[in-house]
Design a protein around this motif. Sequence first.
Motif, mmCIF file in Angstrom:
data_model
loop_
_atom_site.group_PDB
_atom_site.id
_atom_site.type_symbol
_atom_site.label_atom_id
_atom_site.label_comp_id
_atom_site.label_asym_id
_atom_site.label_seq_id
_atom_site.Cartn_x
_atom_site.Cartn_y
_atom_site.Cartn_z
ATOM 1 N N ASP A 125 10.008 -9.567 -8.944
ATOM 2 C CA ASP A 125 11.474 -9.625 -8.036
ATOM 3 C C ASP A 125 11.482 -10.815 -7.366
ATOM 4 O O ASP A 125 12.147 -11.152 -6.328
ATOM 5 N N ARG A 126 10.853 -11.978 -7.951
ATOM 6 C CA ARG A 126 11.060 -13.277 -7.486
ATOM 7 C C ARG A 126 12.371 -13.842 -8.145
ATOM 8 O O ARG A 126 12.886 -13.393 -9.240
ATOM 9 N N THR A 127 13.207 -14.721 -7.483
ATOM 10 C CA THR A 127 14.418 -14.913 -7.893
ATOM 11 C C THR A 127 14.561 -16.556 -7.703
ATOM 12 O O THR A 127 13.912 -17.332 -7.063
ATOM 13 N N ILE A 128 15.658 -17.103 -8.509
ATOM 14 C CA ILE A 128 15.902 -18.253 -8.652
ATOM 15 C C ILE A 128 17.557 -18.516 -8.469
ATOM 16 O O ILE A 128 18.200 -17.982 -9.300
ATOM 17 N N SER A 129 17.992 -19.194 -7.601
ATOM 18 C CA SER A 129 19.652 -19.499 -7.457
ATOM 19 C C SER A 129 19.861 -20.804 -8.073
ATOM 20 O O SER A 129 19.118 -21.643 -7.575
ATOM 21 N N LEU A 130 20.909 -20.925 -8.726
ATOM 22 C CA LEU A 130 20.837 -22.154 -9.684
ATOM 23 C C LEU A 130 22.402 -22.682 -9.596
ATOM 24 O O LEU A 130 23.337 -21.878 -9.805
ATOM 25 N N GLU A 131 22.631 -23.930 -9.083
ATOM 26 C CA GLU A 131 23.950 -24.410 -9.125
ATOM 27 C C GLU A 131 23.973 -25.665 -9.984
ATOM 28 O O GLU A 131 23.178 -26.535 -9.532
ATOM 29 N N VAL A 132 24.710 -25.787 -11.047
ATOM 30 C CA VAL A 132 24.814 -26.983 -11.627
ATOM 31 C C VAL A 132 26.192 -27.393 -11.942
ATOM 32 O O VAL A 132 27.083 -26.711 -12.399
ATOM 33 N N THR A 133 26.412 -28.459 -11.783
ATOM 34 C CA THR A 133 27.727 -29.106 -11.845
ATOM 35 C C THR A 133 27.726 -30.688 -12.690
ATOM 36 O O THR A 133 27.136 -31.450 -11.982
ATOM 37 N N TRP A 134 28.796 -30.708 -13.388
ATOM 38 C CA TRP A 134 29.010 -32.372 -13.775
ATOM 39 C C TRP A 134 30.102 -32.930 -12.802
ATOM 40 O O TRP A 134 30.013 -34.052 -12.664
ATOM 41 N N ALA A 135 30.858 -32.063 -12.073
ATOM 42 C CA ALA A 135 32.016 -32.388 -11.415
ATOM 43 C C ALA A 135 32.255 -31.306 -10.377
ATOM 44 O O ALA A 135 32.397 -30.083 -10.698
ATOM 45 N N ALA A 136 32.415 -31.758 -8.998
ATOM 46 C CA ALA A 136 32.660 -30.541 -7.973
ATOM 47 C C ALA A 136 33.067 -31.336 -6.884
ATOM 48 O O ALA A 136 32.752 -32.281 -6.441
ATOM 49 N N ASN A 137 33.964 -30.678 -6.171
ATOM 50 C CA ASN A 137 34.577 -31.133 -4.907
ATOM 51 C C ASN A 137 33.672 -30.930 -3.836
ATOM 52 O O ASN A 137 33.817 -30.165 -2.639
ATOM 53 N N GLN A 138 32.319 -31.602 -3.741
ATOM 54 C CA GLN A 138 31.341 -31.450 -2.746
ATOM 55 C C GLN A 138 30.535 -32.446 -2.853
ATOM 56 O O GLN A 138 30.417 -33.330 -3.695
ATOM 57 N N ALA A 139 29.706 -32.873 -1.803
ATOM 58 C CA ALA A 139 28.789 -33.688 -1.831
ATOM 59 C C ALA A 139 27.472 -33.516 -2.844
ATOM 60 O O ALA A 139 27.221 -32.402 -3.402
ATOM 61 N N GLU A 140 27.013 -34.713 -3.782
ATOM 62 C CA GLU A 140 26.180 -34.572 -4.542
ATOM 63 C C GLU A 140 24.675 -34.131 -4.191
ATOM 64 O O GLU A 140 24.435 -34.436 -2.849
ATOM 65 N N THR A 141 24.288 -33.565 -4.652
ATOM 66 C CA THR A 141 22.849 -33.054 -4.276
ATOM 67 C C THR A 141 21.872 -32.648 -5.499
ATOM 68 O O THR A 141 22.316 -32.119 -6.486
ATOM 69 N N ASN A 142 20.742 -32.972 -5.413
ATOM 70 C CA ASN A 142 19.463 -32.573 -6.169
ATOM 71 C C ASN A 142 18.454 -32.087 -5.497
ATOM 72 O O ASN A 142 17.114 -31.880 -5.975
ATOM 73 N N ASP A 143 18.618 -31.058 -4.295
ATOM 74 C CA ASP A 143 17.885 -30.412 -3.566
ATOM 75 C C ASP A 143 17.423 -29.134 -3.973
ATOM 76 O O ASP A 143 18.083 -28.447 -4.635
ATOM 77 N N PHE A 144 16.029 -28.973 -3.964
ATOM 78 C CA PHE A 144 15.257 -27.682 -4.318
ATOM 79 C C PHE A 144 14.718 -27.299 -3.131
ATOM 80 O O PHE A 144 13.853 -28.066 -2.441
ATOM 81 N N VAL A 145 14.900 -26.078 -2.849
ATOM 82 C CA VAL A 145 14.176 -25.325 -1.517
ATOM 83 C C VAL A 145 13.250 -24.142 -2.151
ATOM 84 O O VAL A 145 13.719 -23.469 -2.824
ATOM 85 N N VAL A 146 12.160 -24.177 -1.667
ATOM 86 C CA VAL A 146 11.090 -23.420 -2.074
ATOM 87 C C VAL A 146 10.630 -22.286 -0.877
ATOM 88 O O VAL A 146 10.245 -22.990 0.168
#
Length: 358
Positions: free
Chosen positions: A245-266
């Motif tokens: 029951d370990r989980t990964i939430s993934l958000e990937v975009t080439w284009a989006a109306n939000q600030a750019e981010t490469n953040d990973f939180v563990v």
Amino acid sequence: MSNTDIVRLGVVGLGFMGQTHATNAETLGHEVVAGADLVASTREEFAAAYDAATYEAFEEMYESEELDAVAVSTPNAFHEPAVVAALERDYDVFCEKPLASDLESAERIADAAAQSDGFCMVNFHNRVSTATEVFKDRQAEGFFGDVTHVDANYVRRRGIPGVGSWFTNRELSGGGAVVDIGVHAIDYALYLMGYPEVEEVFAVTRTEFGHREDYVDPGDWYDETEEAVFDVEDSATAMLRCADDRTISLEVTWAANQAETNDFVVRGTEAGAALELGGEELTLYQAGKQGTDHLVDSTLTSGSLDRTGWEGSDERFLEAVRTGEPPALNGVEQGLTVQRVIDAIYRSAEAGTSVSVE
């Protein structure tokens, strides 16, 4: 495998990444023997830059040259024939990500690797960073306890590759943002978690920007041509359920109306961490009772590896070739795991429900 300290490298696909591998190999003291590419002008440029023989067909290069290893950096749809043919000659192979354009092709590469005396390594270069090395050492010591969740983000505000290039053509790429940049986020999240078995995926893919005539592109990424093909997704949201029951939430975009981010939180049971994909800064989150109940945030501010990113990844590959010891990281099986997740993301998005990872 090389019998000397100098690896004789052949390159298949002589565009930007092929030239990157060749430059790094020369910088590290190895020899770029030859390259193969369908485009004559690209071959001429490569031959002049690296004093290397060039061929239109990789088969002719394999037949004509004495090589120790091959770097394959073609469009995704052409990975399989170049990689499999090299492995059949027992060459060590460095394959650009993803392993292939679809799961069946990736499985055939893995089968060829299993039968070869050479090895296949996938270029997940974002693993090679100071922050990652410190994180993994701390993880090995039990600092984080059990890592139960990773929040993975690779978001560009406007960063769709040139329309009409192979990146936006599903037949050549196998997909859009998920295949291009999502592959890095998937691998990195799994790596931070210790590469558990992925059991189930729920995903939604979207095409919200790439087809628009009024697309805003301040960085000039988007080079639309008259016969441009854009039949891929430009963003995806996914949840991966792994073993225990370990989980990964993934958000990937080439284009989006939000600030750019490469953040990973563990998140771990004993401590947590925040770091950027391919970045050098690492923040650790702890709690304690010494003196009084308290929280501690600490940040890595100095120290660095000699080589990171693409150069560090090439160094690890070439050193493995030189010593004859297959690399412990970035092997073909992990590349195949990532390909299975990509396949599940697309199947889930199409079905509108969660799917098992096959």
